[in-house]
Design a protein around this motif. Sequence first.
Motif, PDB file in Angstrom:
ATOM      1  N   ILE A  44     -13.926  24.778  20.657  1.00 15.36           N
ATOM      2  CA  ILE A  44     -13.103  24.875  19.419  1.00 15.36           C
ATOM      3  C   ILE A  44     -12.649  23.888  19.705  1.00 15.36           C
ATOM      4  O   ILE A  44     -12.085  24.374  20.984  1.00 15.36           O
ATOM      5  CB  ILE A  44     -12.352  26.196  19.550  1.00 15.36           C
ATOM      6  CG1 ILE A  44     -13.412  26.961  19.028  1.00 15.36           C
ATOM      7  CG2 ILE A  44     -11.253  25.919  18.299  1.00 15.36           C
ATOM      8  CD1 ILE A  44     -13.814  27.374  17.629  1.00 15.36           C
TER       9      ILE A  44
ATOM     10  N   LYS B  29      -9.965  23.512  23.674  1.00 12.55           N
ATOM     11  CA  LYS B  29      -8.961  24.474  23.164  1.00 12.55           C
ATOM     12  C   LYS B  29     -10.062  25.961  23.875  1.00 12.55           C
ATOM     13  O   LYS B  29      -8.781  26.469  24.511  1.00 12.55           O
ATOM     14  CB  LYS B  29      -8.798  25.249  22.079  1.00 12.55           C
ATOM     15  CG  LYS B  29      -7.824  23.788  21.672  1.00 12.55           C
ATOM     16  CD  LYS B  29      -6.014  23.758  22.627  1.00 12.55           C
ATOM     17  CE  LYS B  29      -5.143  24.831  22.414  1.00 12.55           C
ATOM     18  NZ  LYS B  29      -4.186  24.727  23.296  1.00 12.55           N
ATOM     19  N   GLY B  30     -10.858  25.909  23.426  1.00 11.22           N
ATOM     20  CA  GLY B  30     -11.492  26.981  24.285  1.00 11.22           C
ATOM     21  C   GLY B  30     -13.267  26.898  23.973  1.00 11.22           C
ATOM     22  O   GLY B  30     -13.283  25.931  23.373  1.00 11.22           O
ATOM     23  N   ARG B  31     -13.870  27.662  24.433  1.00  7.73           N
ATOM     24  CA  ARG B  31     -15.172  27.261  24.616  1.00  7.73           C
ATOM     25  C   ARG B  31     -16.432  28.554  24.484  1.00  7.73           C
ATOM     26  O   ARG B  31     -15.562  29.632  24.415  1.00  7.73           O
ATOM     27  CB  ARG B  31     -15.904  26.836  26.177  1.00  7.73           C
ATOM     28  CG  ARG B  31     -17.006  26.184  26.201  1.00  7.73           C
ATOM     29  CD  ARG B  31     -16.619  25.517  27.943  1.00  7.73           C
ATOM     30  NE  ARG B  31     -16.454  26.891  28.534  1.00  7.73           N
ATOM     31  CZ  ARG B  31     -16.719  27.198  29.724  1.00  7.73           C
ATOM     32  NH1 ARG B  31     -17.531  26.826  29.967  1.00  7.73           N
ATOM     33  NH2 ARG B  31     -15.848  27.795  30.430  1.00  7.73           N
ATOM     34  N   THR B  32     -17.467  28.966  23.480  1.00 10.11           N
ATOM     35  CA  THR B  32     -18.046  30.177  23.527  1.00 10.11           C
ATOM     36  C   THR B  32     -19.339  29.916  24.125  1.00 10.11           C
ATOM     37  O   THR B  32     -19.916  28.463  23.809  1.00 10.11           O
ATOM     38  CB  THR B  32     -18.129  30.379  21.398  1.00 10.11           C
ATOM     39  OG1 THR B  32     -16.779  29.834  21.821  1.00 10.11           O
ATOM     40  CG2 THR B  32     -18.823  31.941  22.233  1.00 10.11           C
TER      41      THR B  32
END
Lengths: 1071, 182
Positions: B162, B150-153
């Motif tokens: 995530i 869902k998300g990337r950091t």
Amino acid sequence: MSKKFFRPTAENFEDSDDDDDESDQDEALGEDAAPKRSVNANLSDDDEDDEDEDDDDEDDDEEEDKNQKKRKASSGGARDKKRSKAMSFFELEAEASDDDDDDDDGYRGKNKDDENMDAEAQEIIRQQDRRRAQAGRFGERSVADIARDLEERHRMQNRTVHRSRIVDHPVSAVPAKGGSRPTAMPRVSQTTAADLAEEAPEMYTNAVAQQSLVPSVKDPSFWMVSCANGKEQELVMQLMNKCVAMARQGNPLGITGAIAAQSKGKIYVESFSEPAVMEAIQGVRGLLQYTMRLVPIQDMTTVMTVVSKKKPVKKNEWVRMTRGHYKGDLALVKDVKESGLKCIIQCIPRLDLTLADLPPEEARIRRKTIRPPKRFFNPQELASLGRQSLRRQRFPGLDVYCDYFEGNFYQDGYLLKEMTVGSMVKPCSEEDPPTLEELQSFQRRKSKKDSEYDDYDDGEEENEGSKVAASLLDELSDLQGKTGLGSKTSDGGLMIGDTVEVIEGDLIGMRGKLISLDGSTVKIKPHAANIDLGGMDEVEFLIGQVRKYIPVGAHVKVTDGRYANETGVVVAVEKLDGESDFTAVVLTDVTNKEVSVRTSQLRESAEIASGQDRLSGYELYDLVVLSGGGSANEVGVIVRVGREDFTVINNHGLAREVRPEELRGKRNSTSVRAVALDVQGNQIRCGDTVNVAEGPHKGKSATIKRMSRAQLFLHSQTRSEHAGIFVVRSRSCVLSGSRQQSRGPGMDGGVSPFATPQSQTTRGPVGGRGNKDDGLIGKTVRVQAGQWKGYIGTVTDTTATHVQVELHSRLKKVLVVREKVIVVGDKFGATSAESQAIDSMESNHISQAMATPMHTVGGATPAHGFGGATPSHDSGVSDEVWRPGGAVDQEAIKDDGWGSSAAYGGVSDSYHDNGTVYSDIPRDDGWGAPANTGWGSAPSTAPTRDSQSASSRAPVKHEQADDMEETPVWFMERVWIKLKGSDAVAVIKDINPDKSALVELEDKSTRTIRSSEAMMVPPVEHDTVLVTGGNEIGLEGSLVCVDGTDAILKIMNDEFKIIDFVHLVKISADN
Amino acid sequence: MFYVKTLSHEIVLEPVHFGQKLRATLVRLLKEQVEGLALANYGYVVNVIEVPEDQIKSGVIEYDTGSVIFTVQYTALLLRPFIHEVLDAVVSQCNPLGFFAFVGPLRIFVSKHSMPEDMFNGFDGEKDAWISDDKEVVIASGSGVRLKIKGRTVEQGNITAIGTIKDNYLGLIDDGEAQGPV
């Protein structure tokens, strides 16, 4: 008497008529007292008075008159009730003073003209007062009214003054009056009092001005008098009446006021003199005269300070628990009992269902240490667990049916409980209102119930508490929206450059970048280029049609609200029922907790917040010394920084809340310098990564954040509780990572981290000894050769080539060559396995039959006895620390690749090259030799090599144990065997340490075989046999006959024994 | 997603390495330096597949240090998480807020909010596992899960993501009991 008391001021004033400055000053100061405790409007009036006085101080009678009025003002302003009645008294007194003044003749003679005017003025005043008295509305007069009245009066006075001024000072300006009065400024007499009154309040609002109002020694003092509780006001009224009556009689009391302040059972009498107070309270019923005490001047303000009333707990209000596991939890007041002393609250239970399964002792500890998580009560779950105590019961005092379980009542999953207000629960204060999350969790029940609890909660739609939470949630979110960003309708926290999503209209769902913000409209540049908007590059929307778009996974910073300045990653964005805005769940970077924040309060940011974790000099993760508690030097690490307290996890791993005052300094620097030893004796420091080898955190890997003595405060990124900190003993950890490889050569080749521990003793300053310390110090060793052969002692010091052994049997330390000692135990002495091994070794030479069953003793043969010298796994060592792997790990170790002899072969070769005793023995097994030669080879290797072999020994030893099991019990000297393959019969002559055997064949030739190559020769009648098992183990005799599974044995003294045939082996009869 | 891409990397070589084995040294250093690294735009460098020796150009001497800078082209196997990508991962750790799963070097956090409704309150501290209400699904350390990014950091040299398992066909695919790769 009262007259006397009043006089000084007046007379002083009159006497010092000639030098007016000084007297004015006195006058002013003397009069300060009353106004200071009166309302502002009065103050200004008094100022005006003073100024007036400056102008016409020669006008003595009028002055006196004014004096009286000032008293009036002062007493009236502060206590209007009293004032109304006191008014006439003052009037009377004014007259009386007039009479007094008449005696001061010289004065009068001087100002004959003014005398008339005074009379005139007095007349006016008197009329006014009478009018006021007739109006009869003093009781309910407001401050404003009083102010107006006073104003009027002074205007009137002004007029009077004016007139006199015209006579005496045609052109007049009032000189400044000194520092004590900020309002005193040059003022033309024409200025009306009204003007001043308007200005005054503002001037008194600043702190300095406020300070000037604080009573000084020149002001009347307070005397505190005790009385019966609840009678205070009544008594004050009585005093006032007395005052009035006395004044009427021409004998006024010398008190300036009486107050029933908020303190119970006390009234305060204000006066310049103590006798006046005595007189005033004399004869008033209910006042305890002897309790009269002077209030210290610095406490006088406290008397008048208004204390806000304690907020009572009301129904349907939110409260917080203050005790136990529930501390800090939100609860809803369902009912108030015993006139507010007790209340019934509803909250989410924290039930620990595992308690019942534990033994009482453990349960007690668990109950103390572990805070069960919030969870709604679920009767079905309990029923499925087979709990019997569950039943439906009416809650006492409330008309609701609840689930009754273990003494508590549960309604719809919530806990209902009667609590004491104040000690058990406290109302939610303004500073600490229920948070969004708390309310959500309180409410969450609602959605769950629809699916799960249908069968159970039929009828009732939704729990009341849940409803209350929901409604407050709405309110709160509205409020947050507003307070967060001015007005919610304004911009919803939008900033140029934000990604926004359209939530209304035809283009709903479209996302774009905000490029301009103009009042109520925004311009958006759509992200998706493929949307054909008719050539439009930018689209304009109303601000209400878009919302800030925060994607899941974005790294954000909270810009506003309770969690302002926190940063973290968005893990979820959800829209709650009945809410207009979206709520994002943010996993914070530093503390690893989840917070719910509205998307309007978020901003995408790469910043990682570290701040806001500071309170009175302490920060998150500080190692602090705690005061209180049992031990004097309890230390802990801060795992949460609250607004006014910390959560500290102490060296026992228990978290508790402490206030900054309870902390006695940081120990971070000590922690940085500290060095501890892990289970393998590696030095570990702050910042090292370790694996936890045992205990409740076994298997976890974490970084050492702080250390205190032997306790490590480990930090793990993946843990959420206690900010990732947990406490482990240094001896339960194994250093991991690259530092370990560089430090200990013994760690190469993937040695199991759970190798044999080295000495537990404090081996002296580790750093100071350098590499010399190889774990031998403290060990119990046996000298193998030389003068001291056979002696057992403790190693006290080591060099590269020698060890110093303190002998057990002689009080002597001897220096022995390293190779000539062998470790047989720890610092506590030889292990039991060792002693067994020794026994068996000795008995070996006499009779093989005396050997204890081999499979029970790892090192039955001499060599193996020494080889497996470190605590043997079957030696029943009680201290688990010695065997970090523990019994359960043995399997794991064996599977670790240790079983492969090839892997070890290389190592054993290297030892072999060092010329060891057993080098000539074929080592097809590969295990025995390295173990046996481990110590012998030491000199040629680096000192650390020893620790390697020591640490690698444990797995080796297990392997030996395995081998022994494989070796048949009959495989010993004198036993007849049959060689596999050739069927040749032979007698075992000697057993080598590596479990190979020298056998003599029938043709007297010898060869070396392994147990696997031999088979037992089943004994036949008349053979000499040895019993290898059962009760008669070790018995020798000749076999008489075999009967089924039993064999009849004839032993030496012609006795007969019946033995299991399977326990018999044929041995050679000779020797 | 794994993919192969040709990238270039600058290597600073000290004069001590000059000699016949220079190229070999370059390749070794390259592998040491880039393997395991997370490049912001390309993801994790899982493996350096090929370093075409003819692509190693002559280096440039740095006047200040005497070192030589080589720009080396190499083909690498990359792992880059894409948003909405579905991946199979191995759970490494569970905590009350969710669980961490790994796809090779990539750490993915799955919050409890990203789990199916029936697992939201399903954390079992005793077993350190996430358990669905019907006790059918047990996600514990070692389990294999299929999740969606869902998300990337992207941090310095590291990428975290995530994920969610709250969607069709996502969730537990292997309970970790069976041996072998997931």
